[in-house]
Motif scaffolding. Sequence first.
Motif, PDB file in Angstrom:
ATOM      1  N   SER A 109     -85.128  56.931 -37.109  1.00  0.00           N
ATOM      2  CA  SER A 109     -84.895  56.749 -35.677  1.00  0.00           C
ATOM      3  C   SER A 109     -85.310  55.353 -35.232  1.00  0.00           C
ATOM      4  O   SER A 109     -86.155  54.704 -35.858  1.00  0.00           O
ATOM      5  CB  SER A 109     -85.675  57.792 -34.867  1.00  0.00           C
ATOM      6  OG  SER A 109     -85.294  59.096 -35.231  1.00  0.00           O
ATOM      7  N   TRP A 112     -91.318  62.837 -32.559  1.00  0.00           N
ATOM      8  CA  TRP A 112     -90.755  63.620 -33.661  1.00  0.00           C
ATOM      9  C   TRP A 112     -91.840  64.345 -34.452  1.00  0.00           C
ATOM     10  O   TRP A 112     -91.607  65.390 -35.025  1.00  0.00           O
ATOM     11  CB  TRP A 112     -89.982  62.702 -34.617  1.00  0.00           C
ATOM     12  CG  TRP A 112     -88.700  62.226 -34.047  1.00  0.00           C
ATOM     13  CD1 TRP A 112     -88.438  60.988 -33.550  1.00  0.00           C
ATOM     14  CD2 TRP A 112     -87.499  62.973 -33.888  1.00  0.00           C
ATOM     15  NE1 TRP A 112     -87.149  60.909 -33.090  1.00  0.00           N
ATOM     16  CE2 TRP A 112     -86.551  62.122 -33.289  1.00  0.00           C
ATOM     17  CE3 TRP A 112     -87.135  64.276 -34.174  1.00  0.00           C
ATOM     18  CZ2 TRP A 112     -85.253  62.528 -32.984  1.00  0.00           C
ATOM     19  CZ3 TRP A 112     -85.843  64.692 -33.874  1.00  0.00           C
ATOM     20  CH2 TRP A 112     -84.920  63.827 -33.285  1.00  0.00           C
ATOM     21  N   GLN A 151     -84.053  57.587 -30.855  1.00  0.00           N
ATOM     22  CA  GLN A 151     -82.654  57.886 -31.099  1.00  0.00           C
ATOM     23  C   GLN A 151     -82.287  57.624 -32.566  1.00  0.00           C
ATOM     24  O   GLN A 151     -82.910  56.811 -33.241  1.00  0.00           O
ATOM     25  CB  GLN A 151     -81.761  57.045 -30.184  1.00  0.00           C
ATOM     26  CG  GLN A 151     -81.993  57.285 -28.703  1.00  0.00           C
ATOM     27  CD  GLN A 151     -81.727  58.723 -28.294  1.00  0.00           C
ATOM     28  OE1 GLN A 151     -80.694  59.286 -28.613  1.00  0.00           O
ATOM     29  NE2 GLN A 151     -82.675  59.318 -27.582  1.00  0.00           N
ATOM     30  N   PHE A 152     -81.254  58.329 -33.036  1.00  0.00           N
ATOM     31  CA  PHE A 152     -80.800  58.154 -34.417  1.00  0.00           C
ATOM     32  C   PHE A 152     -80.400  56.706 -34.670  1.00  0.00           C
ATOM     33  O   PHE A 152     -79.688  56.097 -33.877  1.00  0.00           O
ATOM     34  CB  PHE A 152     -79.603  59.072 -34.697  1.00  0.00           C
ATOM     35  CG  PHE A 152     -78.994  58.880 -36.066  1.00  0.00           C
ATOM     36  CD1 PHE A 152     -79.488  59.573 -37.152  1.00  0.00           C
ATOM     37  CD2 PHE A 152     -77.926  58.006 -36.264  1.00  0.00           C
ATOM     38  CE1 PHE A 152     -78.932  59.408 -38.416  1.00  0.00           C
ATOM     39  CE2 PHE A 152     -77.366  57.828 -37.515  1.00  0.00           C
ATOM     40  CZ  PHE A 152     -77.873  58.536 -38.593  1.00  0.00           C
ATOM     41  N   ASP A 153     -80.870  56.161 -35.787  1.00  0.00           N
ATOM     42  CA  ASP A 153     -80.512  54.794 -36.155  1.00  0.00           C
ATOM     43  C   ASP A 153     -79.660  54.761 -37.420  1.00  0.00           C
ATOM     44  O   ASP A 153     -78.582  54.209 -37.433  1.00  0.00           O
ATOM     45  CB  ASP A 153     -81.774  53.950 -36.360  1.00  0.00           C
ATOM     46  CG  ASP A 153     -81.448  52.487 -36.585  1.00  0.00           C
ATOM     47  OD1 ASP A 153     -81.066  51.817 -35.607  1.00  0.00           O
ATOM     48  OD2 ASP A 153     -81.553  52.018 -37.731  1.00  0.00           O
TER      49      ASP A 153
END
Length: 292
Positions: free
Chosen positions: A37, A259, A42-44
Amino acid sequence: MIRSRLIASAIAVCMMFGTVACGMGNSNGILLTKRVSSGNGQFDHGELYQKSFGSMKKVDDIYLKDLTKLDDNTVVGVYSEGPGTPRYVASYDLKAGTMTKITEIENDIENQRISANADLSEVYYGDKEKGIVKYDTVSGESETLMAPEKLKEPVVTRDGKTMFYISDWNLITREVGKKVSGGIIASNVHTYALSNDEKFIIFTRLGREYNSILYKLDLETGEETYLKKLDNQAEMISISSDNTEFAYVTYTAAFFSSWGRTVLNVCDLKTGKSKVAFRSGFAAYIPSIILF
Protein backbone atom coordinates in the motif's frame (compact mmCIF):
# COMPACT_ATOMS: atom_id res chain seq x y z
CA MET A 1 -14.19 -9.09 10.06
CA ILE A 2 -10.49 -9.82 10.51
CA ARG A 3 -9.27 -6.25 10.79
CA SER A 4 -11.90 -5.43 13.41
CA ARG A 5 -10.20 -8.00 15.62
CA LEU A 6 -6.75 -6.39 15.65
CA ILE A 7 -5.25 -6.66 19.12
CA ALA A 8 -3.93 -3.73 21.08
CA SER A 9 -0.17 -4.20 20.78
CA ALA A 10 2.37 -5.77 18.46
CA ILE A 11 4.13 -7.00 21.61
CA ALA A 12 1.45 -9.69 21.81
CA VAL A 13 2.92 -11.33 18.72
CA CYS A 14 5.83 -12.74 20.75
CA MET A 15 3.57 -13.75 23.60
CA MET A 16 1.13 -15.47 21.29
CA PHE A 17 3.47 -17.52 19.12
CA GLY A 18 6.38 -18.12 21.44
CA THR A 19 9.87 -18.98 20.24
CA VAL A 20 10.50 -18.94 16.51
CA ALA A 21 11.93 -22.23 15.27
CA CYS A 22 15.07 -22.27 13.13
CA GLY A 23 13.90 -24.66 10.43
CA MET A 24 10.96 -24.97 8.07
CA GLY A 25 10.34 -28.61 9.03
CA ASN A 26 9.58 -30.92 6.12
CA SER A 27 8.19 -28.25 3.79
CA ASN A 28 10.28 -26.64 1.07
CA GLY A 29 9.40 -23.01 1.66
CA ILE A 30 6.50 -20.67 1.01
CA LEU A 31 5.28 -18.72 -1.99
CA LEU A 32 3.42 -15.58 -0.98
CA THR A 33 1.90 -12.48 -2.52
CA LYS A 34 2.25 -9.11 -0.80
CA ARG A 35 -0.28 -6.35 -1.33
CA VAL A 36 1.81 -3.21 -0.93
CA SER A 37 0.00 0.00 0.00
CA SER A 38 0.96 3.62 -0.44
CA GLY A 39 1.37 6.04 2.44
CA ASN A 40 -2.39 6.72 2.61
CA GLY A 41 -3.26 3.01 2.82
CA GLN A 42 -4.42 2.66 -0.80
CA PHE A 43 -3.30 -0.20 -3.06
CA ASP A 44 -0.01 0.57 -4.79
CA HIS A 45 1.27 -2.68 -6.30
CA GLY A 46 1.66 -6.41 -5.79
CA GLU A 47 4.81 -8.47 -5.20
CA LEU A 48 5.39 -12.23 -5.43
CA TYR A 49 7.99 -13.78 -3.08
CA GLN A 50 9.58 -17.13 -2.30
CA LYS A 51 10.25 -17.45 1.44
CA SER A 52 12.20 -19.79 3.67
CA PHE A 53 13.20 -19.21 7.30
CA GLY A 54 16.67 -18.23 6.16
CA SER A 55 15.89 -15.96 3.23
CA MET A 56 13.22 -14.15 1.22
CA LYS A 57 13.50 -13.60 -2.54
CA LYS A 58 11.28 -11.45 -4.72
CA VAL A 59 10.03 -13.44 -7.72
CA ASP A 60 8.10 -10.77 -9.60
CA ASP A 61 6.28 -7.44 -9.33
CA ILE A 62 2.85 -8.90 -9.88
CA TYR A 63 -0.50 -9.04 -8.05
CA LEU A 64 -1.41 -12.73 -8.19
CA LYS A 65 -3.66 -13.95 -5.39
CA ASP A 66 -5.89 -16.92 -4.46
CA LEU A 67 -2.99 -19.19 -5.36
CA THR A 68 -3.12 -22.97 -5.89
CA LYS A 69 -0.08 -25.16 -6.54
CA LEU A 70 -0.14 -27.51 -9.54
CA ASP A 71 3.43 -28.77 -9.20
CA ASP A 72 6.80 -27.54 -7.90
CA ASN A 73 7.11 -25.03 -10.77
CA THR A 74 3.53 -24.02 -11.60
CA VAL A 75 0.81 -22.18 -9.69
CA VAL A 76 -2.59 -20.84 -10.71
CA GLY A 77 -4.42 -17.88 -9.22
CA VAL A 78 -6.29 -14.65 -9.87
CA TYR A 79 -4.35 -11.87 -11.58
CA SER A 80 -5.29 -8.21 -11.61
CA GLU A 81 -3.58 -4.83 -11.58
CA GLY A 82 -5.43 -3.86 -8.42
CA PRO A 83 -8.94 -3.13 -7.10
CA GLY A 84 -11.49 -2.22 -9.77
CA THR A 85 -9.45 -3.69 -12.66
CA PRO A 86 -10.33 -6.84 -14.68
CA ARG A 87 -9.51 -10.15 -12.99
CA TYR A 88 -8.19 -13.21 -14.78
CA VAL A 89 -7.54 -16.85 -14.02
CA ALA A 90 -3.80 -17.06 -14.67
CA SER A 91 -0.94 -19.53 -14.38
CA TYR A 92 2.60 -18.65 -13.31
CA ASP A 93 5.74 -20.61 -14.19
CA LEU A 94 8.15 -20.15 -11.27
CA LYS A 95 11.12 -21.56 -13.20
CA ALA A 96 10.65 -19.32 -16.23
CA GLY A 97 9.24 -16.35 -14.30
CA THR A 98 6.34 -15.94 -16.73
CA MET A 99 2.59 -15.50 -16.29
CA THR A 100 -0.14 -16.63 -18.71
CA LYS A 101 -3.69 -15.26 -18.61
CA ILE A 102 -6.20 -18.09 -19.09
CA THR A 103 -9.65 -16.48 -18.95
CA GLU A 104 -11.33 -13.40 -17.49
CA ILE A 105 -13.54 -13.82 -14.43
CA GLU A 106 -16.64 -11.76 -15.13
CA ASN A 107 -18.04 -11.69 -11.59
CA ASP A 108 -15.28 -12.53 -9.13
CA ILE A 109 -16.27 -13.77 -5.67
CA GLU A 110 -14.68 -12.41 -2.49
CA ASN A 111 -13.26 -15.76 -1.30
CA GLN A 112 -12.02 -17.21 -4.57
CA ARG A 113 -10.23 -20.51 -5.17
CA ILE A 114 -8.74 -21.66 -8.47
CA SER A 115 -8.47 -25.38 -9.26
CA ALA A 116 -6.98 -27.10 -12.31
CA ASN A 117 -6.02 -30.53 -13.60
CA ALA A 118 -2.36 -31.49 -14.07
CA ASP A 119 -1.99 -30.37 -17.70
CA LEU A 120 -4.02 -27.15 -17.27
CA SER A 121 -6.52 -28.24 -19.90
CA GLU A 122 -9.35 -27.59 -17.43
CA VAL A 123 -9.57 -24.89 -14.76
CA TYR A 124 -12.31 -24.23 -12.22
CA TYR A 125 -13.26 -21.03 -10.45
CA GLY A 126 -16.14 -19.29 -8.69
CA ASP A 127 -18.37 -16.72 -10.37
CA LYS A 128 -20.74 -14.59 -8.27
CA GLU A 129 -23.56 -14.87 -10.83
CA LYS A 130 -22.92 -18.28 -12.41
CA GLY A 131 -21.55 -20.39 -9.54
CA ILE A 132 -18.74 -22.92 -10.01
CA VAL A 133 -17.40 -22.66 -13.56
CA LYS A 134 -15.31 -25.14 -15.56
CA TYR A 135 -13.22 -23.58 -18.33
CA ASP A 136 -11.74 -25.70 -21.12
CA THR A 137 -8.43 -24.08 -22.10
CA VAL A 138 -8.29 -26.05 -25.37
CA SER A 139 -11.75 -25.22 -26.75
CA GLY A 140 -12.19 -21.92 -24.87
CA GLU A 141 -15.66 -23.01 -23.73
CA SER A 142 -17.12 -22.54 -20.24
CA GLU A 143 -19.57 -24.76 -18.38
CA THR A 144 -21.42 -24.00 -15.15
CA LEU A 145 -21.15 -27.01 -12.84
CA MET A 146 -23.32 -25.69 -10.02
CA ALA A 147 -24.75 -22.40 -8.81
CA PRO A 148 -24.88 -22.50 -4.98
CA GLU A 149 -25.97 -19.37 -3.13
CA LYS A 150 -23.42 -17.39 -1.10
CA LEU A 151 -20.58 -19.35 -2.68
CA LYS A 152 -17.15 -19.25 -1.01
CA GLU A 153 -13.87 -21.03 -1.65
CA PRO A 154 -14.80 -23.55 -4.38
CA VAL A 155 -12.28 -26.40 -4.83
CA VAL A 156 -12.42 -29.17 -7.45
CA THR A 157 -10.28 -32.30 -7.16
CA ARG A 158 -7.57 -32.87 -9.78
CA ASP A 159 -9.58 -35.59 -11.53
CA GLY A 160 -12.51 -33.16 -11.88
CA LYS A 161 -14.94 -35.53 -10.18
CA THR A 162 -15.55 -33.93 -6.77
CA MET A 163 -16.12 -30.34 -5.66
CA PHE A 164 -16.00 -28.69 -2.25
CA TYR A 165 -17.28 -25.25 -1.29
CA ILE A 166 -18.61 -23.18 1.61
CA SER A 167 -22.19 -21.90 1.59
CA ASP A 168 -23.93 -20.37 4.62
CA TRP A 169 -20.97 -21.41 6.82
CA ASN A 170 -21.36 -25.08 5.82
CA LEU A 171 -18.61 -27.02 4.05
CA ILE A 172 -20.31 -29.00 1.30
CA THR A 173 -19.14 -31.67 -1.12
CA ARG A 174 -20.76 -32.68 -4.42
CA GLU A 175 -19.91 -35.04 -7.23
CA VAL A 176 -19.44 -33.03 -10.41
CA GLY A 177 -22.49 -33.45 -12.62
CA LYS A 178 -24.75 -34.66 -9.79
CA LYS A 179 -26.83 -32.11 -7.92
CA VAL A 180 -28.03 -34.35 -5.07
CA SER A 181 -24.88 -36.29 -4.19
CA GLY A 182 -22.78 -35.57 -1.10
CA GLY A 183 -23.92 -32.90 1.32
CA ILE A 184 -22.70 -30.99 4.39
CA ILE A 185 -19.48 -32.50 5.78
CA ALA A 186 -18.71 -29.80 8.38
CA SER A 187 -20.71 -26.92 9.86
CA ASN A 188 -19.77 -23.40 11.03
CA VAL A 189 -16.71 -23.41 8.75
CA HIS A 190 -14.82 -20.14 8.25
CA THR A 191 -12.06 -21.29 5.87
CA TYR A 192 -10.42 -24.56 4.82
CA ALA A 193 -7.79 -26.31 2.68
CA LEU A 194 -7.78 -29.68 0.92
CA SER A 195 -4.65 -31.80 1.42
CA ASN A 196 -2.45 -32.56 -1.58
CA ASP A 197 -3.33 -36.26 -1.44
CA GLU A 198 -7.02 -35.18 -1.19
CA LYS A 199 -7.56 -37.40 1.86
CA PHE A 200 -8.23 -34.76 4.52
CA ILE A 201 -9.17 -31.12 5.06
CA ILE A 202 -7.87 -28.57 7.56
CA PHE A 203 -10.58 -26.08 8.50
CA THR A 204 -11.38 -23.39 11.05
CA ARG A 205 -14.40 -22.51 13.13
CA LEU A 206 -14.80 -19.16 14.85
CA GLY A 207 -14.75 -19.13 18.64
CA ARG A 208 -16.80 -16.89 20.92
CA GLU A 209 -14.20 -14.13 20.71
CA TYR A 210 -14.02 -14.38 16.89
CA ASN A 211 -10.80 -16.32 17.16
CA SER A 212 -10.09 -19.45 15.09
CA ILE A 213 -10.23 -23.06 16.24
CA LEU A 214 -8.44 -25.46 13.89
CA TYR A 215 -9.67 -28.96 13.00
CA LYS A 216 -8.67 -31.82 10.72
CA LEU A 217 -11.42 -33.67 8.82
CA ASP A 218 -10.69 -37.19 7.52
CA LEU A 219 -12.53 -37.49 4.20
CA GLU A 220 -12.54 -41.29 4.31
CA THR A 221 -14.01 -41.72 7.80
CA GLY A 222 -15.67 -38.32 8.33
CA GLU A 223 -13.88 -38.02 11.69
CA GLU A 224 -13.08 -34.52 12.99
CA THR A 225 -9.92 -34.03 15.05
CA TYR A 226 -9.28 -30.91 17.15
CA LEU A 227 -5.88 -29.37 16.36
CA LYS A 228 -5.47 -26.09 18.26
CA LYS A 229 -7.08 -22.83 19.37
CA LEU A 230 -5.70 -19.46 18.24
CA ASP A 231 -6.04 -16.02 19.78
CA ASN A 232 -6.96 -14.39 16.43
CA GLN A 233 -8.63 -15.39 13.19
CA ALA A 234 -6.67 -17.61 10.79
CA GLU A 235 -6.92 -17.10 7.04
CA MET A 236 -5.59 -18.70 3.84
CA ILE A 237 -4.68 -22.18 5.04
CA SER A 238 -2.17 -24.04 2.84
CA ILE A 239 -0.98 -27.63 3.36
CA SER A 240 2.57 -28.76 2.49
CA SER A 241 3.28 -31.13 -0.40
CA ASP A 242 3.99 -34.03 1.97
CA ASN A 243 0.86 -33.23 4.05
CA THR A 244 2.82 -32.97 7.32
CA GLU A 245 2.55 -29.20 7.90
CA PHE A 246 0.15 -26.37 7.15
CA ALA A 247 0.52 -22.60 7.00
CA TYR A 248 -1.96 -19.91 7.96
CA VAL A 249 -2.06 -16.14 8.30
CA THR A 250 -3.16 -14.08 11.29
CA TYR A 251 -3.35 -10.30 11.77
CA THR A 252 -2.05 -8.31 14.72
CA ALA A 253 -1.90 -4.61 15.57
CA ALA A 254 0.77 -2.38 14.07
CA PHE A 255 1.45 1.08 15.43
CA PHE A 256 0.56 3.97 13.10
CA SER A 257 -0.89 1.56 10.50
CA SER A 258 -4.55 1.03 9.68
CA TRP A 259 -3.79 -2.38 8.10
CA GLY A 260 -2.02 -3.95 11.04
CA ARG A 261 0.78 -6.48 10.75
CA THR A 262 0.41 -9.78 8.95
CA VAL A 263 1.93 -12.85 10.61
CA LEU A 264 2.53 -16.02 8.60
CA ASN A 265 2.68 -19.19 10.69
CA VAL A 266 3.66 -22.80 9.93
CA CYS A 267 2.20 -25.59 12.08
CA ASP A 268 3.37 -29.20 12.41
CA LEU A 269 0.34 -31.50 12.06
CA LYS A 270 1.82 -34.17 14.33
CA THR A 271 2.94 -31.98 17.23
CA GLY A 272 0.54 -29.05 16.80
CA LYS A 273 3.41 -26.60 17.36
CA SER A 274 3.48 -23.40 15.28
CA LYS A 275 6.41 -21.20 14.30
CA VAL A 276 6.43 -17.73 12.79
CA ALA A 277 7.76 -17.73 9.22
CA PHE A 278 7.15 -14.09 8.33
CA ARG A 279 5.92 -10.78 9.75
CA SER A 280 5.01 -8.00 7.36
CA GLY A 281 6.18 -4.43 7.66
CA PHE A 282 3.80 -1.52 7.98
CA ALA A 283 1.16 -1.07 5.27
CA ALA A 284 1.75 -4.55 3.83
CA TYR A 285 -0.88 -7.24 3.51
CA ILE A 286 -0.61 -10.88 2.31
CA PRO A 287 -3.64 -11.96 0.22
CA SER A 288 -2.31 -15.42 -0.70
CA ILE A 289 0.16 -18.12 0.40
CA ILE A 290 1.31 -21.57 -0.74
CA LEU A 291 3.31 -23.94 1.48
CA PHE A 292 5.51 -26.22 -0.63
